[in-house]
Each structure stands twice: as C-alpha cells, then as structure tokens.
Write an enzyme that holds these catalytic residues in place. Sequence first.
Site, PDB file in Angstrom:
ATOM      1  N   GLU A   1       0.850  -1.198   0.000  1.00 34.91           N
ATOM      2  CA  GLU A   1       0.000   0.000   0.000  1.00 34.91           C
ATOM      3  C   GLU A   1       0.888   1.251   0.000  1.00 34.91           C
ATOM      4  O   GLU A   1       2.035   1.216   0.455  1.00 34.91           O
ATOM      5  CB  GLU A   1      -0.910  -0.075   1.253  1.00 34.91           C
ATOM      6  CG  GLU A   1      -1.816   1.086   1.516  1.00 34.91           C
ATOM      7  CD  GLU A   1      -2.874   1.345   0.448  1.00 34.91           C
ATOM      8  OE1 GLU A   1      -2.496   1.600  -0.703  1.00 34.91           O
ATOM      9  OE2 GLU A   1      -4.071   1.343   0.795  1.00 34.91           O
ATOM     10  N   ASP A   2       0.341   2.344  -0.512  1.00 36.45           N
ATOM     11  CA  ASP A   2       1.112   3.599  -0.532  1.00 36.45           C
ATOM     12  C   ASP A   2       1.144   4.252   0.847  1.00 36.45           C
ATOM     13  O   ASP A   2       2.190   4.667   1.326  1.00 36.45           O
ATOM     14  CB  ASP A   2       0.560   4.570  -1.588  1.00 36.45           C
ATOM     15  CG  ASP A   2      -0.937   4.836  -1.457  1.00 36.45           C
ATOM     16  OD1 ASP A   2      -1.601   4.216  -0.598  1.00 36.45           O
ATOM     17  OD2 ASP A   2      -1.459   5.667  -2.229  1.00 36.45           O
TER      18      ASP A   2
ATOM     19  N   ASP B   1      -3.373   5.857   6.580  1.00 34.50           N
ATOM     20  CA  ASP B   1      -3.718   7.154   7.173  1.00 34.50           C
ATOM     21  C   ASP B   1      -4.681   6.877   8.341  1.00 34.50           C
ATOM     22  O   ASP B   1      -4.247   6.574   9.445  1.00 34.50           O
ATOM     23  CB  ASP B   1      -4.324   8.001   6.049  1.00 34.50           C
ATOM     24  CG  ASP B   1      -4.709   9.400   6.457  1.00 34.50           C
ATOM     25  OD1 ASP B   1      -4.212   9.877   7.476  1.00 34.50           O
ATOM     26  OD2 ASP B   1      -5.503  10.030   5.732  1.00 34.50           O
TER      27      ASP B   1
ATOM     28  N   LYS C   1       0.813   7.456   8.533  1.00 36.32           N
ATOM     29  CA  LYS C   1       0.493   8.762   9.115  1.00 36.32           C
ATOM     30  C   LYS C   1      -0.283   8.522  10.417  1.00 36.32           C
ATOM     31  O   LYS C   1      -1.508   8.603  10.435  1.00 36.32           O
ATOM     32  CB  LYS C   1      -0.378   9.513   8.107  1.00 36.32           C
ATOM     33  CG  LYS C   1      -0.179  11.009   8.074  1.00 36.32           C
ATOM     34  CD  LYS C   1      -1.290  11.690   7.302  1.00 36.32           C
ATOM     35  CE  LYS C   1      -1.205  11.627   5.821  1.00 36.32           C
ATOM     36  NZ  LYS C   1      -2.305  12.376   5.143  1.00 36.32           N
TER      37      LYS C   1
ATOM     38  N   ASP D   1      -1.793  10.887  -5.414  1.00 36.95           N
ATOM     39  CA  ASP D   1      -2.401  11.953  -6.209  1.00 36.95           C
ATOM     40  C   ASP D   1      -3.134  13.004  -5.394  1.00 36.95           C
ATOM     41  O   ASP D   1      -3.417  12.821  -4.210  1.00 36.95           O
ATOM     42  CB  ASP D   1      -3.419  11.344  -7.175  1.00 36.95           C
ATOM     43  CG  ASP D   1      -4.727  10.970  -6.454  1.00 36.95           C
ATOM     44  OD1 ASP D   1      -4.644  10.334  -5.382  1.00 36.95           O
ATOM     45  OD2 ASP D   1      -5.800  11.317  -6.938  1.00 36.95           O
TER      46      ASP D   1
HETATM   47  P1  5GP Z   1      -6.986   5.573   5.012  1.00 31.95           P
HETATM   48  O1  5GP Z   1      -8.133   4.697   4.671  1.00 31.95           O
HETATM   49  O2  5GP Z   1      -5.897   4.903   5.811  1.00 31.95           O
HETATM   50  O3  5GP Z   1      -7.454   6.853   5.679  1.00 31.95           O
HETATM   51  O4  5GP Z   1      -6.368   6.093   3.693  1.00 31.95           O
HETATM   52  C1  5GP Z   1      -5.734   5.316   2.807  1.00 31.95           C
HETATM   53  C2  5GP Z   1      -5.823   5.910   1.426  1.00 31.95           C
HETATM   54  O5  5GP Z   1      -6.076   7.316   1.454  1.00 31.95           O
HETATM   55  C3  5GP Z   1      -4.493   5.752   0.754  1.00 31.95           C
HETATM   56  O6  5GP Z   1      -4.431   4.552   0.036  1.00 31.95           O
HETATM   57  C4  5GP Z   1      -4.410   6.966  -0.129  1.00 31.95           C
HETATM   58  O7  5GP Z   1      -4.987   6.684  -1.374  1.00 31.95           O
HETATM   59  C5  5GP Z   1      -5.245   8.016   0.563  1.00 31.95           C
HETATM   60  N1  5GP Z   1      -4.416   8.971   1.345  1.00 31.95           N
HETATM   61  C6  5GP Z   1      -4.269   9.046   2.688  1.00 31.95           C
HETATM   62  N2  5GP Z   1      -3.428  10.034   3.031  1.00 31.95           N
HETATM   63  C7  5GP Z   1      -3.020  10.603   1.878  1.00 31.95           C
HETATM   64  C8  5GP Z   1      -2.123  11.674   1.557  1.00 31.95           C
HETATM   65  O8  5GP Z   1      -1.482  12.333   2.407  1.00 31.95           O
HETATM   66  N3  5GP Z   1      -1.972  11.949   0.233  1.00 31.95           N
HETATM   67  C9  5GP Z   1      -2.632  11.269  -0.753  1.00 31.95           C
HETATM   68  N4  5GP Z   1      -2.394  11.661  -2.005  1.00 31.95           N
HETATM   69  N5  5GP Z   1      -3.472  10.259  -0.505  1.00 31.95           N
HETATM   70  C10 5GP Z   1      -3.656   9.920   0.805  1.00 31.95           C
END
Ligand code: 5GP
Length: 185
Positions: free
Chosen positions: A103-104, A107, A135, A163
């Site tokens: 995964e990238d 968050d 994060k 992105d």
């Molecule tokens: P989560 O579900 O953990 O909140 O978020 C995961 C997804 O949110 C990641 O796969 C990514 O696509 C997007 N995301 C979360 N933080 C960032 C960020 O700082 N920048 C970008 N471009 N995408 C993010």
Amino acid sequence: MTNPYAHEHIAPYLTQEQLSERVSKLAAEISADLQPYESTIFICVLNGSFMFYADLLKHIEGPTNTAFLGVSSYEGGTSTTGAVRLTLDLTIDITGRDVIIVEDIVDTGLTMSYLLESLRSRKPRSLKVCTLLHKPARKKIDVPIDYCGFVIEDVFVVGYGLDFNQRYRDLPYIGVMSFDDEQAS
Ligand code: 5GP
C-alpha cells in the site's frame, strides 16, 4: 489562459534518493522473511502504490507472484470519505498462499482494515502488510503493519504514485501539498 492550478503548491518532502534507499532496504527486510521455495503473492493496491510496488518488486530476492487490486476511499480532495469501495478485484486465488499487501499510505487505517477483512475471508496462509508511508496522527482504527517505509507527520502528500484529484502521481519524489485558499479541502 490562466493556470487553474496556480493556488496549489508542492514542497519537497522525501527525495528520490531517500525513497530509493529506503525501498531497497525494505525489499531486503521482506526478502529475508520470504519462504525460499514458494512464491509469495505481492498485491499492489491501485492506484496509489503502483510506483512504490514496481520499485519494491525490482529489489525483492525470492520467488514472487504479482496481483492487483483497486480500492477507492477518496472521491477527490484531501480527506477520506470513510467509505471504502473495491474498484478492481484480484484475478487470482489467494487461498492457502503467502500474501503481502503493498500500500502507498496508511492514514486513518480504514482502507487497510477493509482490505485485511476482505482478504482474510479468502483464507490465505499468511497475510502481511507493507506500506510506504504511515500517518499515525490520523489513526481511526488499529491495523497491523509488518513493513513500513516512513512514518510521516499529519500532512497531505503527493507524488511517487500518490495523487491530488488524479494529478501529481508521476512525480518521482514525494511532496507536501498546500493551497493558497481553503476551498480545495
Ligand atoms: P486511510 O483509509 O488509511 O485513511 O487512507 C488510505 C488511502 O487514502 C491511501 O491509500 C491513499 O490513497 C489516501 N491517502 C491518505 N493520506 C493521503 C495523503 O497524504 N496523500 C494522498 N495523495 N493520498 C492519501
């Protein structure tokens, strides 16, 4: 014609050198844990992890299988909608196999938690998580992370696959995005 993106700014955060050095170390860490005679399935979580995934796999030593999965949680903007949607499913069976999700960024953890639940139900032999970025400041749900590239502050990053409204994925480095106004959030 005026530039419609002039209010968007990107400040360098992680350089190409930092990324490439960390990604090779991560690959060495993962390689050391792989089963020697059975290929591990590396799942690329599209779209954000395509660049990280390609660089990581180039450095993995050991048998690998590639697989691709699409999820969407951001419908534009810089914060998650909370509702995770599968946009592309795997085309291979992972039952009884060793699997690593690539995964990238983790968050809030909602996307990874959804992925883990969905993939666990398919009964892999093992299921691990590798993320380039973590994060922790915005965590809503705890998810296990086996391999992590960088722990970052609470900033919105773009580049190296990540992105903002489908732009900036092609940057070879990671930058922090900021705006002249508040309208984009
Ligand atoms: P989560 O579900 O953990 O909140 O978020 C995961 C997804 O949110 C990641 O796969 C990514 O696509 C997007 N995301 C979360 N933080 C960032 C960020 O700082 N920048 C970008 N471009 N995408 C993010």
